[in-house]
Design an enzyme around this catalytic site. Structure first.
Site, PDB file in Angstrom:
ATOM      1  N   ASP A  30      48.790  52.785  29.808  1.00  0.00           N
ATOM      2  CA  ASP A  30      48.383  52.422  30.784  1.00  0.00           C
ATOM      3  C   ASP A  30      46.899  52.407  30.930  1.00  0.00           C
ATOM      4  OD1 ASP A  30      48.049  51.752  33.537  1.00  0.00           O
ATOM      5  OD2 ASP A  30      49.498  52.688  34.348  1.00  0.00           O
ATOM      6  N   CYS A  70      46.598  46.466  36.380  1.00  0.00           N
ATOM      7  CA  CYS A  70      48.045  46.828  35.824  1.00  0.00           C
ATOM      8  C   CYS A  70      49.154  45.762  36.529  1.00  0.00           C
ATOM      9  CB  CYS A  70      48.177  48.163  36.013  1.00  0.00           C
ATOM     10  SG  CYS A  70      47.812  49.105  37.676  1.00  0.00           S
ATOM     11  N   HIS A 127      55.693  49.359  39.146  1.00  0.00           N
ATOM     12  CA  HIS A 127      54.718  48.928  39.715  1.00  0.00           C
ATOM     13  C   HIS A 127      54.892  47.333  40.054  1.00  0.00           C
ATOM     14  CE1 HIS A 127      49.944  49.388  40.129  1.00  0.00           C
ATOM     15  NE2 HIS A 127      50.699  49.346  41.443  1.00  0.00           N
ATOM     16  N   ASN A 278      46.132  46.606  30.298  1.00  0.00           N
ATOM     17  CA  ASN A 278      44.562  45.973  30.718  1.00  0.00           C
ATOM     18  C   ASN A 278      43.765  46.656  29.808  1.00  0.00           C
ATOM     19  OD1 ASN A 278      45.568  47.489  33.531  1.00  0.00           O
ATOM     20  ND2 ASN A 278      43.761  48.218  32.324  1.00  0.00           N
ATOM     21  N   LYS A 293      38.216  48.155  32.788  1.00  0.00           N
ATOM     22  CA  LYS A 293      39.082  47.382  33.694  1.00  0.00           C
ATOM     23  C   LYS A 293      38.560  47.052  34.723  1.00  0.00           C
ATOM     24  CE  LYS A 293      43.009  49.601  36.631  1.00  0.00           C
ATOM     25  NZ  LYS A 293      43.745  50.893  36.616  1.00  0.00           N
TER      26      LYS A 293
END
Length: 449
Positions: A30, A70, A127, A278, A293
């Protein structure tokens, strides 16, 4: 799952052909940057287990996430389609109190594999909505252990905003309490799932979605800082030393899972994938790329991607095949021998590249609402638009995206700009307004360009 006779692959090399469909262990970090592991160039963080995967399998140089944040990437991954085809994809990223959910009728990776007699398990981050009755178990995963939201404290396993604390650790539909550092807990649970599923004849998909190294910035030794934490949205905190510790813990947890896989005798017939959702955060290494990001610069969307499948993927191989998160659904279906209609997906199967085929050209599209970002990659060329400013870069020659060629390659620029607009017409429009949540990311871009 012993090997059968060898089969010839492109280039004349012969590999053993395993019996039955393979297992899949899909490991997603992540906010891990493109060069945050040793085999991609980071020399101040030891990542021996991830590096060993690259030595034993294939490393992609041109792999991308579906989004620069994300939850949209996770939507692309699980559906095999551009996330902008569903309203949920407009959430960039999905907030913890959002009422958006993945529609019940949406076909997903675990659902399609389960229909082909696969066991399916998610350990880690979901998520894709916290709405009751719209979680992993309703979308194809037969077991789930992890968090539903985007990020929690590593020790308290809660999303914290001041005095408001929302516990977010689940075993299926049941909220649970567990002591320990989340990265370590997820690794331990994944090992338990491998042993549980290995007792059955059916192959399995284990999605292992770590939260590391996503903020809040906490190492395995920072339990006291976690006790005092008052904000999970830690945009200003952290340090390089903390980030290094988080990545080291991630690598160590992955090593434990791979060791369990080997002890269970499943190494030879398991496709192991390692990637990120990402581009990297502020402490990431993205060299030679620019951006982070929340940005459609290469540093915000280019990701590490390593795939190991003993006997089928050549050791220590490297490919320049462009790849995207949404490719893994059709790739898994083809690898498992499941019939599917390629027109059902925007992603394409990477299996030919994995087993030694030639690199195939394709077009990849992105958009991101903050700062009105647009991007299209085709071959070495990339069309990029930020806040109304347009660019054309040759990524191979100019990976930092500094030399704008739009006034030199005028026809190419006009064509790619037109192609992006035509593609965008086939996607859902953004809802009116530019959500402040989306603006939390990519906030440095207006000053940079």
């Amino acid at each position: 799952m012993a090997a059968a006779a060898a089969t010839a692959l492109p280039g004349g090399q012969a590999f053993a052909k395993p019996k039955g469909p393979p297992n899949f262990l899909f490991i997603m970090a992540d906010d891990l940057g493109w060069a945050d592991v040793g085999c991609y160039g980071r020399d101040d963080i030891p990542t021996p287990n991830i590096d060993k995967l690259a030595q034993q399998g294939m490393r992609f140089t041109d792999a991308y996430a579906n989004s620069s944040v994300c939850s949209p990437t996770r939507l692309g991954l699980i559906t095999g389609r551009y996330q902008y085809r569903l309203p949920l994809g407009a959430e960039e990223p999905l907030g913890i109190h959002s009422d958006k959910r993945l529609p019940d009728e949406t076909s997903t990776m675990p659902e399609l594999l389960a229909a082909a007699n696969y066991q399916t398990s998610l350990v880690g981050k979901w998520h894709l909505g916290t709405v009751p009755g719209a979680g992993p178990l309703q979308h194809g995963y037969q077991s789930f252990w992890g968090i539903r939201s985007g990020g929690v404290d590593y020790f308290r396993h809660s999303f914290i905003m001041g005095e408001e604390e929302t516990p977010d650790l689940w075993d299926g539909e049941t909220p649970i309490e567990e002591n320990g550092y989340l990265t370590e807990l997820l690794g331990q649970r994944a090992s338990e799932e491998i042993l549980r599923m290995s007792a059955n004849e059916a192959p399995f998909l284990l999605s292992l979605h770590f939260t590391a190294p996503h903020w809040p910035w906490e190492t395995a030794e920072d339990i006291e800082a976690a006790r005092l934490a008052r904000n999970s949205l830690d945009f200003e905190g952290g340090s390089m030393a903390i980030y290094r510790g988080m990545v080291e813990s991630l690598d160590l947890a992955i090593g434990g899972v791979l060791k369990t896989l080997k002890k269970a005798g499943l190494d030879d017939n398991t496709v192991v994938v390692f990637t990120s959702d990402n581009g990297g955060e502020r402490f990431s290494k993205t060299w030679p790329f620019n951006g982070m990001k929340g940005e459609l610069l290469e540093g915000g969307i280019r990701t590490p991607l390593i795939v190991r499948w003993p006997g089928r993927i050549k050791k220590a191989s490297v490919t320049a095949q462009t790849a995207m998160s949404m490719d893994w659904l059709p790739t898994m279906l083809e690898t498992a021998g499941v019939d599917y209609d390629p027109s059902d997906f925007d992603g394409v199967s990477l299996l030919p590249a994995l087993i030694g085929g030639s690199v195939k050209d394709r077009k990849l599209f992105w958009r991101y609402q903050a700062h009105d970002q647009k991007a299209l990659r085709e071959g070495p060329w990339k069309y990029l638009s930020i806040a109304g400013h347009d660019y054309l870069f040759n990524i191979d020659d100019d990976p930092m995206e500094r030399a704008n060629k739009k006034t030199i390659e005028t026809e190419r620029f006009a064509q790619m700009q037109s192609e992006w607009e035509a593609w965008n017409e086939t996607m859902l429009p953004y809802p009116e307004g530019n959500p402040s949540w989306s603006n939390k990311f990519g906030g440095f871009m207006a000053d940079r360009y």
